[in-house]
Write an enzyme that holds these catalytic residues in place. Structure first.
Site, PDB file in Angstrom:
ATOM      1  N   GLY A  14     102.108 -28.543 -35.586  1.00 59.54           N
ATOM      2  CA  GLY A  14     100.810 -28.996 -34.621  1.00 59.54           C
ATOM      3  C   GLY A  14     100.682 -28.129 -33.273  1.00 59.54           C
ATOM      4  CG  ASP A  52     114.859 -22.826 -45.280  1.00 64.78           C
ATOM      5  OD1 ASP A  52     115.094 -23.309 -44.019  1.00 64.78           O
ATOM      6  OD2 ASP A  52     115.237 -23.372 -46.388  1.00 64.78           O
ATOM      7  CG  LEU A  53     113.912 -21.976 -38.865  1.00 69.38           C
ATOM      8  CD1 LEU A  53     113.364 -23.097 -38.112  1.00 69.38           C
ATOM      9  CD2 LEU A  53     114.160 -20.840 -37.863  1.00 69.38           C
ATOM     10  CE1 TYR A 137     113.012 -33.127 -33.370  1.00 72.68           C
ATOM     11  CE2 TYR A 137     112.614 -35.056 -31.691  1.00 72.68           C
ATOM     12  CZ  TYR A 137     112.479 -33.699 -32.206  1.00 72.68           C
ATOM     13  OH  TYR A 137     111.655 -32.978 -31.433  1.00 72.68           O
ATOM     14  CE  LYS A 141     113.745 -30.139 -31.464  1.00 73.37           C
ATOM     15  NZ  LYS A 141     113.238 -28.792 -31.615  1.00 73.37           N
TER      16      LYS A 141
END
Ligand code: NAI
Ligand code: 15L
Length: 266
Positions: A14, A52-53, A137, A141
């Site tokens: 996005g 792909d990270l 998640y 971070k």
């Protein structure tokens, strides 16, 4: 343009699709990467490099030849730990290792308000507040921010970690009246993050000039980020939505519904 080649991870996402256009003026070439399909390059100023990270060798090749990185790729919502581990935790390690190996000196890391999501909405915090991640998640971070600090202390690679609130075309609910970050303000913040000298590892909250803010950016004043937009212009539309119960996490915590996800599976 001030940069030769800028790498944008998450380019199919996005924000990535928005930033593809908006970051283009900052570099002669923008290298667009994602694990998902990306629209083809539109000219010599764009390169598309699928990656792909979680694949260390692939990330190493991806970063070669880049002067700076805007790291927006990865899992962007709460998911089972194993998914977050691959894309975000291994991913951010692979990215910094590649940056070290290839001499990249500046990273802009798309961190998230979910590193502090368990603060209540009546608390006001700055970048020095102890982190209170609201899920796997948010933990990833938080790890990314620590990775950024470590790679600065050990290797001198500078990072601005932007704790993005909610960056969408407009605020989608009452909580986002406080957390909203317009695309214009996001772009300005990334520009400041790329080009302000001597940022070391700076943590900055990514929010527009909204009326009821929870976050204080005094610790990032050296970036000179002055947001231009405000969620206030959407207030009538948002307040036309049904009221949120006071017991709803969306009304209690800065991280909103992310604080109430899981368990996953068993
Ligand atoms: P998004 O989910 O639309 O985009 C993330 C992109 O990363 C996707 O295109 C996805 O295919 C890619 N990706 C996922 N796993 C990958 C892997 N293993 N290897 C390579 N690419 C992978 O999310 P959005 O909204 O564009 O967010 C971009 C970044 O900003 C994310 O890192 C997100 O955590 C962060 N962020 C966004 C916020 C927002 O309000 N949009 C708020 C806070 C943080
Ligand atoms: C995030 O970190 C997510 O990536 C985004 O999709 C939104 O959920 C945002 O936080 C938010 O808190 O509104």
């Amino acid at each position: 343009p001030q940069l030769g080649r800028l790498l944008l991870t998450g380019a199919a996402g996005g924000l990535g699709r928005v930033l593809r256009e908006r970051l283009a003026p900052f570099a002669n070439v923008i290298r667009l990467s994602d694990i998902a399909d990306i629209a083809p390059a539109t000219g010599a100023h764009e390169e598309v490099v699928p990656c792909d990270l979680s694949d260390k060798a692939a990330v190493d090749a991806l970063v070669a030849g880049c002067d700076a990185i805007a790291h927006f790729g990865g899992v962007s919502v709460e998911r089972p730990f194993e998914e977050v581990l691959e894309a975000n935790i291994k991913g951010v390690f692979n990215l910094y290792e590649a940056a070290r190996r290839h001499g990249v000196k500046r990273v802009v890391f798309a961190s998230s308000n979910h590193v502090i999501g368990f603060y209540k909405q009546d608390e006001h915090i700055d970048a020095h507040a102890a982190r209170r991640p609201d899920g796997y998640y948010g933990l990833s971070k938080s790890f990314g921010e620590d990775m950024a600090q470590f790679y600065f202390d050990r290797w001198g690679i500078e990072t601005v970690s932007i704790r993005i609130g909610s960056s969408f075309p407009e605020p989608l609910n009452r909580r986002m009246m406080s957390t909203w970050l317009s695309y214009r303000d996001l772009t300005t913040l990334i520009q400041k993050s790329l080009f302000t000298p001597d940022v070391k590892h700076t943590v900055v909250y990514g929010m527009s000039a909204n009326r009821d803010l929870w976050w204080d950016n005094a610790a990032a004043a050296h970036l000179g980020f002055v947001p231009q937009d405000s969620s206030e212009v959407f207030r009538d539309k948002v307040e036309a939505q049904p009221p949120v119960a006071p017991t709803d996490p969306n009304a209690i915590y800065q991280g909103g519904a992310f604080t109430a996800q899981g368990p996953f599976g068993d």
